[in-house]
Scaffold this motif. Structure first.
Motif, short mmCIF file in Angstrom:
data_model
loop_
_atom_site.label_atom_id
_atom_site.label_comp_id
_atom_site.label_asym_id
_atom_site.label_seq_id
_atom_site.Cartn_x
_atom_site.Cartn_y
_atom_site.Cartn_z
N GLN A 46 0.81 -1.21 0.00
CA GLN A 46 0.00 0.00 0.00
C GLN A 46 0.84 1.26 0.00
OE1 GLN A 46 -2.81 -0.05 3.20
NE2 GLN A 46 -4.05 -1.69 2.31
N ALA A 48 5.13 0.45 -2.82
CA ALA A 48 5.09 -0.06 -4.19
C ALA A 48 5.17 -1.58 -4.19
CB ALA A 48 6.15 0.57 -5.06
N ALA A 89 4.12 4.01 -3.50
CA ALA A 89 2.94 3.97 -4.36
C ALA A 89 2.01 2.90 -3.83
CB ALA A 89 3.31 3.68 -5.81
N ASN A 90 0.72 3.18 -3.87
CA ASN A 90 -0.28 2.22 -3.41
C ASN A 90 -0.54 1.22 -4.52
OD1 ASN A 90 -2.33 0.81 -2.23
ND2 ASN A 90 -3.55 2.60 -1.70
N THR A 91 0.25 0.18 -4.55
CA THR A 91 0.17 -0.81 -5.62
C THR A 91 -1.08 -1.66 -5.44
OG1 THR A 91 2.57 -0.87 -5.88
CG2 THR A 91 1.33 -2.76 -6.70
N ASP A 142 -0.98 0.97 -9.81
CA ASP A 142 -1.39 1.53 -8.53
C ASP A 142 -2.78 2.13 -8.64
OD1 ASP A 142 -1.16 3.96 -9.79
OD2 ASP A 142 0.57 4.65 -8.67
#
Length: 1409
Positions: free
Chosen positions: A1154, A1157, A1185-1187, A1202
């Motif tokens: 979350q 990445a 990055a909120n993957t 993301d």
């Protein structure tokens, strides 16, 4: 600055590892969600026709006709806020003296630009063009960080002005100086002749509109705005502003003057819409959340607060959390008199006619209800809910939820008894639907009674938003979509749609058995002449049956020809017209021992014809005919060829020229020739292109020979060998010197699937030919297809095929099926108009490929062959044995599925086919490939979907429709087993109301036998904490989770399925409410469960017997003991942030995070040197990055998406560095991404040289390598889904191809907007690069194929040549690519346009089909 780059994210600080990887991405499925739409007469010269629709669908601006057929589209690289219509007198570039009006589309983008777009027609193709572009004053008044505050375009009913409002307090008005526009000899754009007015309002603008002026003040522009203020108290006002359309452009301080403010009553709720009434000048309807008000300008000026108000009905569904939202439809008057649509034709007077008695306004609510408002000047407002009639095909509520995003009025049809309004409705998650509202007036004893109802609702465009998850299966893709209560599973198939029109049982029972014997052959008999013979011969065990079709489409047996179509020695039977008679047809019967003709006189009809039989040719002593072929010509004779076998292992081909007249049938006068072969003939086929005739012969020594035929005086025939193909893995040396000069050899290389040379035996052959190219399709006995491309122009006028043109051959392997491949004719009458020459010029553009399925091979305009699959849910393709086309005057050519386009080409072709043992059917096969969408409503909100490999069953997990009568915060989750063909439910598991399903996978364990399990990961909530003031109790923060394992088994007995109980249920614990409902066919059997401390957000099988579980921040490796039925926890790694996804490559694991990445982990199972299982963290990313999802593309490249809509790739370093994952490339797809998977939407039947493998460590395909395994092809691309319902395909390409496409984009964009080769670009600052750029990423490594596709499909050949000629760099890169490609490089003069077109075409074929 790139598009969508106005929001700072972690990608601005991302670093690159410098890995040399180039990628190509293409949107393969557009979103079905219409963001905004307008209607108008956009196509020039079509004023008397119906209006067209311009809409924003996904990332494209599209032009649709009234039936929602796509006419044109252009990509969008910016966020479009609003659309409007502006009427002008004539088209840009046309004389202003024309009397025909046309409309232009006004586009407002998020970066405060107004773009004026018109539609032009070039070579019978419509396309968007840029008329003008204007930067508004909002750009100076609003912060650059938040330009999204621009809200909408304010429409002027008289087309005198263009108004803009923001979400805050800005209004801008552009007054068009029509006097200057109309005085121009060549109109470029009205935006060149406009004056800007701007003002700032103390308050938030709810909505605004420009009123219709009165007769005396036609130059007066009145703008009314609904304003919300907070000080000293919350109140709403109606503010009236004015200016004049005659204002000079030289005015230094043009102001929008405030005339008056009208405070609305304190009980007024938020205004939603202001609707100016064109029938009543200076009047409007104000629609709020709970009422409708009739307001005039006089009331605003005088301060009259006593307004006519009508309350809106309360929402009957009693959903307190949903606020009614309205969308206003087009306006039409009650009397049926058309409101003038184009005030520019007679500006200032068109809307100033006598006031009408009443006016209609349609609106919809968010809950899906449709209302009609009837307003009159008394004032009086009549509000009527449009309900469904009991005999109607629709329901009272619109299809979808909500329904009120877009609503257009398409027209009205009046009669003495009723009137019908046609509406177009669409919404965020609703299908686009045509609604016909009927109003009738019936006389009763109590007087006339008016009835308003939906006469019909027709969904015409499927909206598959939001797309939450998808799965690939064969040539189909399934995904889950829909919001609460309207959830559905969607299916997309790519290829040629096939529909069964007629089916019948045609088997014949033998005398000794009741078993039905199948048909062995199928031959068409038709002459394209009125009154001639037309039908189909069904042949089975020496008995033939001739059937024909009547005018009603029914098939019947004709007994008159029974004895001539029935013979045990019959090989084939053909039919042609006798040239020197009017009513005679000739049957050509080819038997094992000879050839004869049967002349049929049709003067007395088909039931009693006059028949004359003549024996023509007899086989030699000891000779048997084993194959035959026949073709018509445009000369006085037709060709017949037979394969004769006279001794084992050797054979010959005999060619005859059969006259098509009533004379010349004597044996000594026949033109004939014999070709001897050392091996048996496996197939032979004749082709005629104009005046050129070719014979192709395949033999069992793996050779294919092509001969050119030319008849001289009897009995001589000129025959020359053009090509001899040797289809062995090693090159064979020809025996004859002449063959050596004119032959080509095919080196297939090493192919694992072809273990013996017998697989190379040709089973059938077909030629596709146009005026510029020629291709030979060779169908092999093992289901593979070889495609041989002959370079250069195939000359049909000189009857010569030069030796140089035979040197460029390319062969590809396709996994079309397992059965021997044969080819069916595609009638030449279905040639697309405008693309190629007619069939008489020698064009054969399509063929049907029959193996264990159906495919269509089509010769594209650029000279490449495209092979696409056929699909049809009601057609058993694997049982088709034979098929023949139905053409000619004797067959029904106009059916529901076969219509004629504007260019004269038909949409589908009818075929007669026989299936398996006993059935026959008539199929309609679409000529052009398409994407067919199907929707299966299952209710609730489906979220996760997988397909079990062994049973082909579809498993869907989601939540049920929420029950608002209860106090439950969360809905109930479920797991269902569905049939993917019809989405019939076989079993269902329901979970606890406070439990949500987060992950769903299949787990296959290979031991002494193979075990198959269904693993479900859930998030578990604390029931006592929900709804009470417990700190931290939230629906987004579950208190735990469960891993539940089921077994999908065949249900042995009917009735209610056995409950999948768990130990918690057996102990009487009410927290686990897993229930199984009644089903049939399959059942879910409970195996095991395990409670975790956090929600189980992701699952992935690992190796043969391991399962990795992502529970919160923990990655845990579990092992299932099948015998003891226990889950053993092996090892665990705790990451810094919750894990969102898992993917496996060997024992390497990529975990999406979350905040971080992705992370890469490695699992080491216990072995002799290692006593314990180990799981260690290897690498993480430096950026946050909120993957949403991440997958391995190779051992050293990971691709992820993301929640902000970014697609990125990172490289895995060789060294063990914790923060060693750096960005290779990244790009923005325009909306939130939801899922990605390796695979293809359609099995790749063509693979260009410049599509590479993702792994730097794997062996790349060499220039001479023609064959690739299906596994490699399927894993070389990745499919990405977005929440808006779009699918994107990403592939890796070579550096040379990337440089060429990048230069192509730069060259096209470099043209001025007026240049015909410059496409319309709706982009921020003309930037079409979606890739994220940072100081460490100076060059984008991924290219969007949209603009390259526009070069291929949107430009004319002259415009393509202009693009090439304008860039020397583009020519150099194309030549370098041409020389590097061994398949196409053969020393001839290269065509740069063809090089670029073939590259783009090949990449797009890999992305779709």
């Amino acid at each position: 600055m790139s598009a969508f780059s106005i929001y700072p994210t972690a990608w601005n600080a991302a670093d690159s590892n410098g890995r040399d990887v180039r990628a190509y991405i293409k949107q393969t499925l557009n979103s079905g969600m219409i963001n905004c739409a307008v209607q108008g007469y956009f196509r020039y010269g079509r004023v008397n026709c119906s209006k067209d629709i311009v809409a924003v669908i996904g990332s494209s601006l599209v032009l649709l006709d009234i039936s929602m057929k796509l006419i044109s589209e252009t990509p969008i690289y910016a966020n479009v806020v609003s659309l409007d219509v502006l009427s002008i007198r004539c088209a840009p570039g046309q004389s202003a003296k024309t009397d025909e009006a046309r409309d232009m589309c006004v586009v407002l983008t998020e970066d405060c630009r107004i773009i004026l777009v018109y539609v032009e027609v070039i070579d019978c193709r419509y396309r968007f063009r840029l008329a003008d572009e204007l930067k508004t004053e909002f750009d100076n008044q609003i912060s650059n960080f938040a330009p999204h505050t621009v809200r909408k375009i304010v429409k002027d009913p008289c087309s005198r002005a263009i108004g803009l409002i923001s979400w805050l307090n800005h209004i801008e008005l552009l007054i068009i100086d029509w006097n200057s526009v109309e005085g121009s000899q060549q109109i470029i754009s009205p935006l060149h002749h406009c004056v800007g007015f701007k003002t700032k309002i103390s308050g938030a603008i709810c909505d605004a509109a420009i009123l219709v002026p009165s007769v005396l003040d036609s130059q007066r522009v009145l703008l009314i705005a609904a304003i919300a203020t907070q000080k000293p108290q919350r109140q709403f006002y109606l503010s009236l502003y004015e200016t004049w359309s005659s204002t000079c452009a030289e005015s230094e301080e043009p102001l929008l003057k405030l005339v008056a403010n009208l405070p609305l009553p304190l009980s007024t709720t938020t205004p939603l819409h202001i609707v100016p009434l064109s029938a009543f000048p200076e009047c409007l309807l104000l629609i709020t959340e709970d009422e409708i008000m009739f307001v005039s300008m006089l009331q605003i000026i005088s301060g009259d607060v006593f307004l006519h108000r009508v309350p809106l009905p309360a929402a009957r569904d009693s959903k307190p959390d949903l606020v009614c939202a309205f969308s206003v439809a087009g306006i039409v008057d009650m009397a049926g008199m058309a409101v003038p649509r184009s005030p520019a034709v007679d500006r200032g007077s068109a809307h100033l006619a006598q006031p009408l008695l009443a006016q209609k306004v349609y609106l919809t609510t968010q809950s899906g209800l449709l209302y009609r408002i009837c307003a009159s000047s008394k004032p009086l407002i009549e509000l009527t809910e449009v309900t469904a009639n009991k005999d109607s095909t629709g329901s009272a509520e619109l299809q979808g939820y909500p329904a009120g995003g877009t609503l257009l009025h398409l027209g009205c049809r009046e009669s003495s008894e009723s009137s019908v309004d046609t509406l177009f409705a669409s919404g965020d998650c609703a299908d686009s639907t045509i609604i016909r509202v009927c109003e009738t007036l019936a006389e009763t004893d109590e007087g006339p009674v008016k009835s308003i109802y939906m006469q019909q609702t027709v969904p015409i465009l499927t909206n598959h938003c939001p797309m939450t998850d998808f799965v690939l299966r064969s040539d189909m893709v399934y995904w889950t979509a829909g919001r609460m209560a309207t959830g559905s599973v969607h299916q997309a198939q790519f290829g040629h749609a096939v529909q069964a029109e007629y089916t019948a049982e045609l088997g014949v029972c033998s005398s000794n058995s009741d078993e039905v014997q199948g048909m062995t052959e199928l031959w068409p008999l038709n002459c394209d002449r009125p009154g001639s013979l037309s039908g189909v011969v069904l042949f089975q065990q020496g008995t033939g049956t001739f059937v024909t079709e009547d005018e009603m489409g029914n098939w019947r047996v004709v007994d008159a020809l029974q004895q001539y179509v029935s013979d045990p020695a019959l090989l084939s039977i053909n039919c042609f017209c006798i040239s020197d008679t009017i009513s005679k047809d000739r049957l050509l019967r080819i038997l094992k021992h000879g050839i004869d003709v049967v002349d049929i006189d049709m003067d007395n009809g088909i039931e009693s014809p006059n028949i004359t039989a003549i024996s023509l040719i007899s086989a030699q002593k000891g000779e048997v005919f084993i194959h035959s072929t026949y073709c018509n010509t445009t000369t006085s004779y037709n060709w017949v060829a037979v394969a004769a076998q006279n001794s084992p292992g050797s054979s010959c081909a005999r060619i005859f020229a059969i006259p098509n007249s009533s004379t010349g049938l004597e044996t000594q006068q026949l033109i004939k020739h014999t070709i001897d072969f050392d091996h048996e003939i496996s197939c032979l086929r004749l082709f005629t292109f104009g005046t050129t005739s070719l014979l192709l012969v395949g033999t069992y020594d793996l050779k294919l020979h092509m001969y050119r035929l030319k008849a001289k005086s009897a009995p001589k025939l000129d025959l020359s060998l053009d090509i001899a193909l040797y289809m062995k893995p090693t090159i064979c040396s020809p025996d004859e010197d002449r063959i050596n000069e004119d032959s080509m050899s095919i080196d297939g290389g090493t192919v694992n699937s072809l273990q013996t040379s017998s697989h190379w035996i040709p089973n059938d052959v077909y030629i596709l030919c146009s005026s510029t190219s020629m291709h030979i399709l060779i169908g092999l006995r093992d289901g593979h297809i070889l495609l041989v491309s002959v370079d250069g122009q195939f000359s049909t006028s000189t009857n010569l095929l030069s030796e140089r043109q035979l040197r460029a051959l390319s062969v590809i392997k396709t996994m079309a099926g397992q059965m021997p491949v044969s080819f069916g004719c595609f009638p030449a009458t279905n040639v697309d108009g405008g693309k190629y020459k007619s069939a008489n010029d020698g064009c054969v553009l399509r063929t049907v490929i029959l193996t264990d399925s159906l495919y269509i091979a089509c010769l594209e305009e650029i000279g490449m062959v495209k092979i696409s699959p056929c699909f049809g849910n009601d057609v058993p393709f694997n049982s088709i044995n034979r098929l023949v086309p139905l053409t000619g005057n004797g067959f029904q050519t106009e059916t529901l599925a076969q219509l004629t386009n504007d260019d004269g080409a038909t949409d589908s072709q009818r075929y007669f086919v026989i299936h398996g043992n006993s059935s026959a059917s008539v199929l309609n096969i679409a000529i052009k490939p398409q994407c067919h969408l199907a929707e299966f409503a299952i209710g609730g909100e489906p979220r996760h979907i997988i397909i079990d490999e062994e049973t082909d069953m579809m498993l869907v997990a989601g939540v049920l429709a929420r029950d608002f009568s209860t106090t439950s915060v969360l809905p109930t989750s479920y797991l269902r087993v569905l049939d993917p063909i019809n989405v019939k439910m076989h079993a269902e598991i329901r979970f606890h109301p406070f439990e949500l399903v987060h992950s769903l996978v299949t787990w296959y364990i290979q031991g002494q036998k193979r075990y198959r399990y269904i693993c479900v990961g859930t998030g578990l909530y604390v029931e006592s904490a929900i709804g009470q003031n417990v700190p931290g109790a939230s629906c987004s923060q579950p208190r735990g989770g469960r891993l539940i394992i089921y077994n999908l088994k065949t249900q042995k007995r009917k009735g209610r399925a056995k409950t999948a109980s768990s130990p918690r249920q057996e102990a009487g614990c009410s927290a686990a409410l897993d229930q199984a409902v009644a089903g049939s066919g399959y059942e879910l059997k409970y195996v095991w469960e395990s409670e975790r401390k956090g929600p189980v957000l992701a699952l992935a099988p690992l190796g043969d017997s391991y399962l990795i579980v992502a529970a919160g921040r923990a990655c845990i490796v579990l092992k299932l003991d099948v015998i003891q039925r226990q889950l053993i926890e092996c090892c665990e790694v705790l990451l810094r942030f919750p894990v969102t996804s898992l993917d496996i490559c060997g024992y390497d694991i990529v975990a999406g995070s979350q905040r971080e990445a992705i992370s890469v982990l490695r699992f080491t199972p216990a072995s002799d040197g290692n006593d314990h299982d180990k799981l260690v963290l290897l690498h993480s990313t430096r950026f946050g990055a909120n993957t949403v999802d991440a997958q391995f593309m190779s051992k050293d490249i990971v691709v992820g998406v993301d929640n902000l809509g970014f697609l990125y790739a990172v490289g895995i370093p060789d060294t063990n560095t914790e923060f060693g994952l750096d960005v290779i490339f990244s790009m923005h797809l325009g909306t939130e991404c939801t899922r990605l998977q390796r695979g293809r939407l359609v099995g790749c039947l063509y693979r260009p040289n410049h599509v590479l493998s993702w792994s730097d460590n794997e062996t790349m395909a060499t220039k001479d390598e023609s064959f690739h395994t299906e596994k490699m092809q399927s894993e070389d691309s990745i499919i990405v889904s977005t929440v808006s319902g779009a699918l994107w395909t990403l592939i890796r390409i070579s550096n040379q191809a990337f440089s060429l496409l990048k230069e192509l984009e730069r060259t096209m964009v470099a043209f001025s907007s007026e240049h015909p080769a410059r496409p319309l670009l709706l982009a921020v600052e003309n930037s079409i690069d979606r890739a994220r750029q940072s100081p460490s990423l100076p060059n984008s490594n991924v290219i969007d194929g949209t603009l390259a596709t526009m070069f291929l499909e949107g430009l004319t050949k002259a415009e393509q040549q202009q693009v090439v000629d304008s860039s020397l760099r583009l020519q150099q890169l194309a030549l370098a690519l041409y020389k590097a490609d061994a398949r196409d490089s053969h020393g001839s003069e290269p065509d740069i346009v063809q090089i670029i077109s073939k590259l783009v075409w090949g990449l797009n074929c890999v992305c779709t089909c």
